[in-house]
Design a protein around this motif. Structure first.
Motif, PDB file in Angstrom:
ATOM      1  N   ALA A 135      33.741  43.391  46.936  1.00 22.41           N
ATOM      2  CA  ALA A 135      32.415  42.404  47.855  1.00 22.41           C
ATOM      3  C   ALA A 135      31.168  43.329  47.773  1.00 22.41           C
ATOM      4  CB  ALA A 135      33.121  42.702  49.088  1.00 22.41           C
ATOM      5  N   LEU A 136      31.432  44.742  47.780  1.00 20.68           N
ATOM      6  CA  LEU A 136      29.905  45.271  47.550  1.00 20.68           C
ATOM      7  C   LEU A 136      29.407  45.149  46.157  1.00 20.68           C
ATOM      8  CD1 LEU A 136      30.565  48.759  49.516  1.00 20.68           C
ATOM      9  CD2 LEU A 136      29.053  47.068  50.309  1.00 20.68           C
ATOM     10  N   ARG A 137      30.257  45.016  45.181  1.00 22.84           N
ATOM     11  CA  ARG A 137      29.816  44.888  43.846  1.00 22.84           C
ATOM     12  C   ARG A 137      29.106  43.519  44.042  1.00 22.84           C
ATOM     13  NH1 ARG A 137      33.890  45.075  39.204  1.00 22.84           N
ATOM     14  NH2 ARG A 137      34.660  43.246  40.092  1.00 22.84           N
ATOM     15  N   ASP A 138      29.572  42.414  44.637  1.00 22.38           N
ATOM     16  CA  ASP A 138      29.068  41.088  44.625  1.00 22.38           C
ATOM     17  C   ASP A 138      27.619  41.117  45.285  1.00 22.38           C
ATOM     18  OD1 ASP A 138      31.268  40.287  43.427  1.00 22.38           O
ATOM     19  OD2 ASP A 138      32.352  39.506  45.156  1.00 22.38           O
ATOM     20  N   ARG A 139      27.485  42.094  46.306  1.00 21.34           N
ATOM     21  CA  ARG A 139      26.269  42.177  46.951  1.00 21.34           C
ATOM     22  C   ARG A 139      25.114  43.105  46.100  1.00 21.34           C
ATOM     23  NH1 ARG A 139      26.905  44.272  52.824  1.00 21.34           N
ATOM     24  NH2 ARG A 139      24.930  44.293  52.708  1.00 21.34           N
ATOM     25  N   GLY A 140      25.766  43.468  45.161  1.00 20.64           N
ATOM     26  CA  GLY A 140      24.507  44.443  44.170  1.00 20.64           C
ATOM     27  C   GLY A 140      24.967  45.732  43.960  1.00 20.64           C
ATOM     28  N   ALA A 141      26.083  46.348  44.554  1.00 20.29           N
ATOM     29  CA  ALA A 141      26.474  47.730  44.041  1.00 20.29           C
ATOM     30  C   ALA A 141      26.782  47.792  42.724  1.00 20.29           C
ATOM     31  CB  ALA A 141      27.847  47.921  44.930  1.00 20.29           C
ATOM     32  N   ALA A 142      26.076  48.910  42.096  1.00 18.07           N
ATOM     33  CA  ALA A 142      26.041  49.121  40.596  1.00 18.07           C
ATOM     34  C   ALA A 142      26.701  50.462  40.256  1.00 18.07           C
ATOM     35  CB  ALA A 142      24.657  48.902  39.921  1.00 18.07           C
ATOM     36  N   GLY A 143      26.909  51.354  41.197  1.00 17.48           N
ATOM     37  CA  GLY A 143      27.410  52.852  40.968  1.00 17.48           C
ATOM     38  C   GLY A 143      27.429  53.535  42.261  1.00 17.48           C
ATOM     39  N   VAL A 144      28.246  54.707  41.950  1.00 16.60           N
ATOM     40  CA  VAL A 144      28.412  55.553  43.110  1.00 16.60           C
ATOM     41  C   VAL A 144      27.851  56.856  42.828  1.00 16.60           C
ATOM     42  CG1 VAL A 144      30.056  56.316  44.759  1.00 16.60           C
ATOM     43  CG2 VAL A 144      30.470  54.385  43.491  1.00 16.60           C
ATOM     44  N   ILE A 145      26.998  57.521  43.805  1.00 15.06           N
ATOM     45  CA  ILE A 145      26.549  58.699  43.614  1.00 15.06           C
ATOM     46  C   ILE A 145      26.883  59.635  44.845  1.00 15.06           C
ATOM     47  CG2 ILE A 145      24.517  60.404  43.404  1.00 15.06           C
ATOM     48  CD1 ILE A 145      24.656  58.761  40.879  1.00 15.06           C
ATOM     49  N   ALA A 146      27.638  60.772  44.499  1.00 15.29           N
ATOM     50  CA  ALA A 146      28.110  61.475  45.696  1.00 15.29           C
ATOM     51  C   ALA A 146      28.762  60.781  46.808  1.00 15.29           C
ATOM     52  CB  ALA A 146      26.838  62.264  46.108  1.00 15.29           C
ATOM     53  N   GLY A 147      29.748  59.582  46.340  1.00 16.90           N
ATOM     54  CA  GLY A 147      30.358  58.953  47.345  1.00 16.90           C
ATOM     55  C   GLY A 147      29.428  57.782  47.919  1.00 16.90           C
ATOM     56  N   GLN A 148      28.220  57.555  47.562  1.00 12.95           N
ATOM     57  CA  GLN A 148      27.228  56.573  48.146  1.00 12.95           C
ATOM     58  C   GLN A 148      27.116  55.601  46.969  1.00 12.95           C
ATOM     59  OE1 GLN A 148      24.151  58.491  50.851  1.00 12.95           O
ATOM     60  NE2 GLN A 148      24.648  60.007  49.428  1.00 12.95           N
ATOM     61  N   MET A 149      26.888  54.157  47.676  1.00  9.54           N
ATOM     62  CA  MET A 149      26.811  52.859  46.514  1.00  9.54           C
ATOM     63  C   MET A 149      25.409  52.865  46.502  1.00  9.54           C
ATOM     64  SD  MET A 149      29.574  51.458  46.060  1.00  9.54           S
ATOM     65  CE  MET A 149      31.419  51.769  46.488  1.00  9.54           C
ATOM     66  N   ILE A 150      24.687  52.955  45.082  1.00 13.38           N
ATOM     67  CA  ILE A 150      23.455  52.519  44.503  1.00 13.38           C
ATOM     68  C   ILE A 150      23.367  51.176  44.003  1.00 13.38           C
ATOM     69  CG2 ILE A 150      22.902  54.919  44.401  1.00 13.38           C
ATOM     70  CD1 ILE A 150      23.218  54.500  41.459  1.00 13.38           C
ATOM     71  N   ASP A 151      22.461  50.616  44.106  1.00  4.45           N
ATOM     72  CA  ASP A 151      22.074  49.281  43.239  1.00  4.45           C
ATOM     73  C   ASP A 151      21.736  49.432  41.753  1.00  4.45           C
ATOM     74  OD1 ASP A 151      19.423  49.485  43.489  1.00  4.45           O
ATOM     75  OD2 ASP A 151      19.061  48.215  45.151  1.00  4.45           O
ATOM     76  N   ALA A 152      21.262  48.326  41.206  1.00  7.38           N
ATOM     77  CA  ALA A 152      21.067  48.627  39.792  1.00  7.38           C
ATOM     78  C   ALA A 152      19.586  49.192  39.752  1.00  7.38           C
ATOM     79  CB  ALA A 152      20.994  47.159  39.090  1.00  7.38           C
ATOM     80  N   THR A 153      18.999  49.559  40.754  1.00 11.05           N
ATOM     81  CA  THR A 153      17.642  50.054  40.888  1.00 11.05           C
ATOM     82  C   THR A 153      17.787  51.326  41.145  1.00 11.05           C
ATOM     83  OG1 THR A 153      16.872  49.441  42.816  1.00 11.05           O
ATOM     84  CG2 THR A 153      16.274  47.962  41.232  1.00 11.05           C
ATOM     85  N   GLY A 154      19.143  51.938  41.495  1.00 10.63           N
ATOM     86  CA  GLY A 154      19.066  53.340  41.800  1.00 10.63           C
ATOM     87  C   GLY A 154      18.704  53.494  43.297  1.00 10.63           C
ATOM     88  N   GLU A 155      18.584  52.426  43.984  1.00  9.65           N
ATOM     89  CA  GLU A 155      18.360  52.804  45.504  1.00  9.65           C
ATOM     90  C   GLU A 155      19.465  52.644  46.202  1.00  9.65           C
ATOM     91  OE1 GLU A 155      15.518  53.609  46.605  1.00  9.65           O
ATOM     92  OE2 GLU A 155      14.797  53.802  44.943  1.00  9.65           O
ATOM     93  N   LEU A 156      19.805  53.282  47.573  1.00  7.10           N
ATOM     94  CA  LEU A 156      20.779  53.355  48.351  1.00  7.10           C
ATOM     95  C   LEU A 156      21.187  51.755  48.753  1.00  7.10           C
ATOM     96  CD1 LEU A 156      22.859  55.021  49.893  1.00  7.10           C
ATOM     97  CD2 LEU A 156      21.259  54.911  51.573  1.00  7.10           C
ATOM     98  N   LEU A 157      22.182  51.378  48.715  1.00  3.85           N
ATOM     99  CA  LEU A 157      22.551  49.902  48.926  1.00  3.85           C
ATOM    100  C   LEU A 157      22.714  49.719  50.380  1.00  3.85           C
ATOM    101  CD1 LEU A 157      23.518  47.169  47.431  1.00  3.85           C
ATOM    102  CD2 LEU A 157      25.683  47.839  48.333  1.00  3.85           C
ATOM    103  N   ASP A 158      21.951  48.723  51.126  1.00  5.32           N
ATOM    104  CA  ASP A 158      22.157  48.477  52.515  1.00  5.32           C
ATOM    105  C   ASP A 158      23.295  47.830  53.171  1.00  5.32           C
ATOM    106  OD1 ASP A 158      21.323  48.338  55.006  1.00  5.32           O
ATOM    107  OD2 ASP A 158      19.878  46.660  54.933  1.00  5.32           O
ATOM    108  N   CYS A 159      24.236  48.683  53.078  1.00  4.95           N
ATOM    109  CA  CYS A 159      25.524  48.230  53.779  1.00  4.95           C
ATOM    110  C   CYS A 159      26.315  49.147  54.831  1.00  4.95           C
ATOM    111  CB  CYS A 159      26.423  48.020  52.437  1.00  4.95           C
ATOM    112  SG  CYS A 159      26.837  49.643  51.810  1.00  4.95           S
ATOM    113  N   ASP A 160      27.303  48.509  55.353  1.00  3.42           N
ATOM    114  CA  ASP A 160      27.776  49.305  56.451  1.00  3.42           C
ATOM    115  C   ASP A 160      28.568  50.515  55.835  1.00  3.42           C
ATOM    116  OD1 ASP A 160      29.512  49.460  59.095  1.00  3.42           O
ATOM    117  OD2 ASP A 160      31.078  49.212  57.480  1.00  3.42           O
ATOM    118  N   TYR A 161      29.122  50.478  54.758  1.00  7.77           N
ATOM    119  CA  TYR A 161      29.930  51.555  54.279  1.00  7.77           C
ATOM    120  C   TYR A 161      28.925  52.776  53.905  1.00  7.77           C
ATOM    121  CZ  TYR A 161      31.583  54.615  50.584  1.00  7.77           C
ATOM    122  OH  TYR A 161      32.035  55.845  49.727  1.00  7.77           O
ATOM    123  N   ASN A 162      27.488  52.597  53.396  1.00 10.86           N
ATOM    124  CA  ASN A 162      26.976  53.727  53.627  1.00 10.86           C
ATOM    125  C   ASN A 162      26.402  54.294  54.456  1.00 10.86           C
ATOM    126  OD1 ASN A 162      26.639  53.953  50.513  1.00 10.86           O
ATOM    127  ND2 ASN A 162      25.040  52.649  50.073  1.00 10.86           N
TER     128      ASN A 162
END
Length: 318
Positions: free
Chosen positions: A230-257
């Motif tokens: 579901a987070l990938r569908d919202r734009g999650a592209a990778g995980v850094i130190a347990g946190q989801m980032i989008d394709a631009t390397g910014e912190l994804l705005d989501c409840d998980y983060n």
């Protein structure tokens, strides 16, 4: 003859000094190591016969490739594991190369931040012992309860053991059940102080995770496969130190983060030397996201991954 991963930095120093004609201090600056290390590597190169007229065509190919990745992505240092010989095993060769590079960057008196994952633990597992002084190794994100050897606390303490250093773990979960609990825990003095101290690190070691059912956050129970998809569908592209980032390397705005206890990205990027290691060929998109976000200053990867990165950059520029 293929270059052993552990000798890669020795070859690099020899190549820059004898073929490019750089002085020892210039080699030290280029490789971001001490001049004493350069002298040691050059002596090893002479004694082992590395320095010959035919100095390593494999190294030359990798050296040129590494320089191109450095220039394209604005990195301070890149090490490419050449895929030579009948069998190339990235799970063996890349951690060995990364361990050698990491030890060349680590020094007495440093504070070193460690993320987590199979790649980081593999590096720790093959790392030589170093008798450093006054070094503290700190965990960059909260812990997980799953019984895996590559848990954040395990990675931190094993590298501390290899460096003769003091290890400092995060005594907090990686993911809380609610945003409110996460906020309250971050406000606890011990946790607040530990998070604030991330920017004081001199060196960080980490990898970037995938956003799929094989992600560490799924295997260790922090998320379900459906939640990750579901987070990938919202734009999650990778995980850094347990946190989801989008394709631009910014912190994804989501409840998980918002429920994660981990290093603030501004503090993370404040660390002068940030060494990222990628061994899996499936991590091209997460790697691109991490590079877009300027998380790494130093990078260790395979020859094929370096070539794919450059091809992607060329396509984007066309």
């Amino acid at each position: 003859m293929p270059i052993r991963p552990g000798d890669q930095i020795v070859h690099k120093a020899a190549w820059l000094y004898y073929t490019h004609g750089l002085r020892q201090d210039e080699v030290a600056r280029r490789l971001d190591i001490s001049r004493a290390s350069v002298a040691l590597y050059l002596r090893k190169a002479r004694e082992s016969g590395i320095v010959t007229i035919a100095t390593s065509t494999h190294l030359f190919a990798s050296d040129v490739l590494a320089r191109r990745v450095e220039d394209t992505y604005g990195l301070a240092g890149v090490w490419v594991a050449p895929e030579t010989g009948p069998v190339f095993e990235p799970a063996i060769e890349i951690p060995a190369l990364a361990a050698s590079v990491f030890l060349s960057l680590a020094a007495s008196g440093q504070k070193i931040g460690i993320a987590w994952g199979r790649t980081v633990y593999s590096i720790a597992d093959v790392m030589s012992y170093a008798d450093l002084q006054d070094v503290t190794v700190v965990q960059l994100c909260g812990n997980l309860g799953a019984p895996y050897s590559y848990r954040p606390d395990q990675c931190t303490m094993e590298i501390a053991r290899r460096l003769n250093a003091k290890g400092l773990n995060f005594y907090a979960p990686l993911v809380l059940s609610s945003e409110r609990l996460a906020r309250e825990l971050r406000d606890e003095p011990v946790i607040r102080e530990q998070l604030a101290g991330v920017s004081d690190c001199d060196l960080a070691l980490f990898s970037v995770g995938m956003v799929d059912e094989d992600a560490h956050v799924v295997k260790c129970g922090a998320m379900t496969a459906d939640e990750v998809h579901a987070l990938r569908d919202r734009g999650a592209a990778g995980v850094i130190a347990g946190q989801m980032i989008d394709a631009t390397g910014e912190l994804l705005d989501c409840d998980y983060n918002r429920r994660v206890i981990s290093a603030d990205f501004a503090s993370f990027r404040h660390i002068p030397k940030r060494m990222m290691v990628v061994q899996e060929s499936a991590k091209l998109d997460p790697l691109k996201a991490a590079l877009a976000g300027k998380f790494a200053t130093h990078l260790v990867l395979s020859q094929s991954m370096a070539e794919r990165l450059l091809a992607e950059a060329a396509d984007a520029a066309a």
